[in-house]
Enzyme design. Structure first.
Site, PDB file in Angstrom:
ATOM      1  N   ASP A  56       6.719 -10.942   0.343  1.00  0.00           N
ATOM      2  CA  ASP A  56       5.905 -11.280  -0.832  1.00  0.00           C
ATOM      3  C   ASP A  56       6.777 -11.497  -2.071  1.00  0.00           C
ATOM      4  O   ASP A  56       7.978 -11.240  -2.050  1.00  0.00           O
ATOM      5  CB  ASP A  56       4.840 -10.199  -1.091  1.00  0.00           C
ATOM      6  CG  ASP A  56       5.378  -8.770  -0.981  1.00  0.00           C
ATOM      7  OD1 ASP A  56       6.602  -8.597  -0.936  1.00  0.00           O
ATOM      8  OD2 ASP A  56       4.565  -7.834  -0.938  1.00  0.00           O
ATOM      9  N   ASN A  80      -3.015   2.153  -2.661  1.00  0.00           N
ATOM     10  CA  ASN A  80      -4.379   1.713  -2.362  1.00  0.00           C
ATOM     11  C   ASN A  80      -4.497   1.142  -0.946  1.00  0.00           C
ATOM     12  O   ASN A  80      -5.504   0.550  -0.596  1.00  0.00           O
ATOM     13  CB  ASN A  80      -4.837   0.669  -3.398  1.00  0.00           C
ATOM     14  CG  ASN A  80      -3.965  -0.584  -3.391  1.00  0.00           C
ATOM     15  OD1 ASN A  80      -3.064  -0.713  -2.563  1.00  0.00           O
ATOM     16  ND2 ASN A  80      -4.218  -1.488  -4.316  1.00  0.00           N
ATOM     17  N   HIS A  85      -2.507  -1.215   0.415  1.00  0.00           N
ATOM     18  CA  HIS A  85      -2.070  -2.603   0.642  1.00  0.00           C
ATOM     19  C   HIS A  85      -0.840  -2.654   1.548  1.00  0.00           C
ATOM     20  O   HIS A  85      -0.028  -1.723   1.568  1.00  0.00           O
ATOM     21  CB  HIS A  85      -1.845  -3.373  -0.674  1.00  0.00           C
ATOM     22  CG  HIS A  85      -0.668  -2.980  -1.495  1.00  0.00           C
ATOM     23  ND1 HIS A  85      -0.630  -3.074  -2.864  1.00  0.00           N
ATOM     24  CD2 HIS A  85       0.564  -2.500  -1.158  1.00  0.00           C
ATOM     25  CE1 HIS A  85       0.537  -2.690  -3.323  1.00  0.00           C
ATOM     26  NE2 HIS A  85       1.284  -2.335  -2.305  1.00  0.00           N
ATOM     27  N   GLU A 114      -4.172  -6.814  -1.074  1.00  0.00           N
ATOM     28  CA  GLU A 114      -4.874  -5.722  -1.747  1.00  0.00           C
ATOM     29  C   GLU A 114      -6.196  -5.421  -1.030  1.00  0.00           C
ATOM     30  O   GLU A 114      -6.649  -6.227  -0.201  1.00  0.00           O
ATOM     31  CB  GLU A 114      -5.147  -6.127  -3.208  1.00  0.00           C
ATOM     32  CG  GLU A 114      -3.889  -6.447  -4.018  1.00  0.00           C
ATOM     33  CD  GLU A 114      -3.097  -5.203  -4.440  1.00  0.00           C
ATOM     34  OE1 GLU A 114      -3.107  -4.191  -3.718  1.00  0.00           O
ATOM     35  OE2 GLU A 114      -2.447  -5.267  -5.509  1.00  0.00           O
TER      36      GLU A 114
END
Ligand code: F6R
Length: 265
Positions: free
Chosen positions: A67, A136, A138, A143
């Site tokens: 990413d 979270n 991811h 996400e």
């Protein structure tokens, strides 16, 4: 899912680097998916050391980055491209042309993402993909709520993720709100996935990822259906696993089971 719990961060990195080195020796032209962030840094350090000691050759390895922040050029010190170069790629002998990065300064992002997917396919797919996990849940920058079948694409980062990255940016410089990331479907096509997590602050999300129900609300849970994921944790990250004792039992018996499953000729 294979869960390996090691006593601390150093032991976690030893295990992960050993596994990667073994894969590279078995297949010198390995296609390796790389993650950024704090967690894999110790693993890269160990791979560099093996290379410098003449024990690991990266001369045919090919890499794809997971990413990148949109709007950061490859030389920006906080770009993932730059981080991977300074912490890993500049210190091993992977030929330049074998390094594939998602770049953050591009005009037609969607088209660029399609081309990136085609490059992965042309390389024969990713053999082993390293991933960390966000607080979270991811993986990559997928996400919560990301489609479990998603492909490489531009995304908006969650506020929690922006807050986690804020410290790394100088005061006054905003954390980019947009990114490009391999999709969850892209990650799931890797032949093997190596999920790494360290530290007590990851314990709750690791419990959800490994023992919770599979849901797009916690993207990492999808790895429960990947046929070959190794999750390597340090004790603090594993501290909330209800089945920690069970995972250790499986691990303790692994060598014996391997002997039975794959007897030497
Ligand atoms: C990085 C990435 C992220 C990180 C995750 C954990 O390329 O894709 O998913 O792996 O945010 O980051 P650290 O390791 O810094 O806790």
């Amino acid at each position: 899912m294979e869960i390996l719990i090691r006593k601390d961060y150093a032991a976690m990195c030893d295990e992960a680097a050993g596994l990667l080195a073994e894969e590279i020796r078995r297949k010198p032209a390995l296609v390796l998916g790389l993650a950024t962030g704090r967690t894999p840094l110790g693993v890269y350090e160990r791979l560099i050391r093996l290379h410098k000691d003449g024990k690991l050759d990266f001369g045919r390895v090919r890499t794809f980055n997971l990413d990148e922040f949109i709007s950061l050029g490859p030389d920006h010190p906080r770009s993932f491209h730059h981080e991977l170069r300074t912490h890993f790629l500049d210190h091993v002998n992977i030929p330049r042309q074998n390094i594939h990065s998602l770049v953050g300064l591009i005009h037609n992002v969607e088209h660029y993402c399609e081309v990136y997917e085609r490059k992965i396919s042309a390389a024969g797919g990713i053999d082993i993909q390293i991933v960390g996990i966000g607080r979270n849940g991811h993986i990559g920058f997928n996400e919560p709520g990301s489609s479990l079948g998603s492909r490489t694409r531009p995304k908006t980062l969650a506020e929690e993720t922006l807050a986690d990255h804020r410290k790394a940016f100088p005061p006054g410089e905003e954390v980019p709100r947009f990114c490009v990331t391999m999709g969850i479907g892209t990650i799931m096509e890797a032949k093997r996935v190596l999920l790494l997590a360290a530290g007590a602050e990851k314990a709750e999300i690791v419990r959800k990822a490994v023992e919770g129900p599979i849901t797009a609300a916690v993207p990492a849970t999808v790895l429960q259906v990947h046929p070959r994921t190794a999750t390597i944790l340090d004790e603090p990250a594993a501290s909330k696993l209800e089945s920690a004792r069970y995972w250790k039992w499986i691990d303790e018996n692994k060598a014996k089971l391997d002997e039975i499953a794959r007897p030497k000729e």
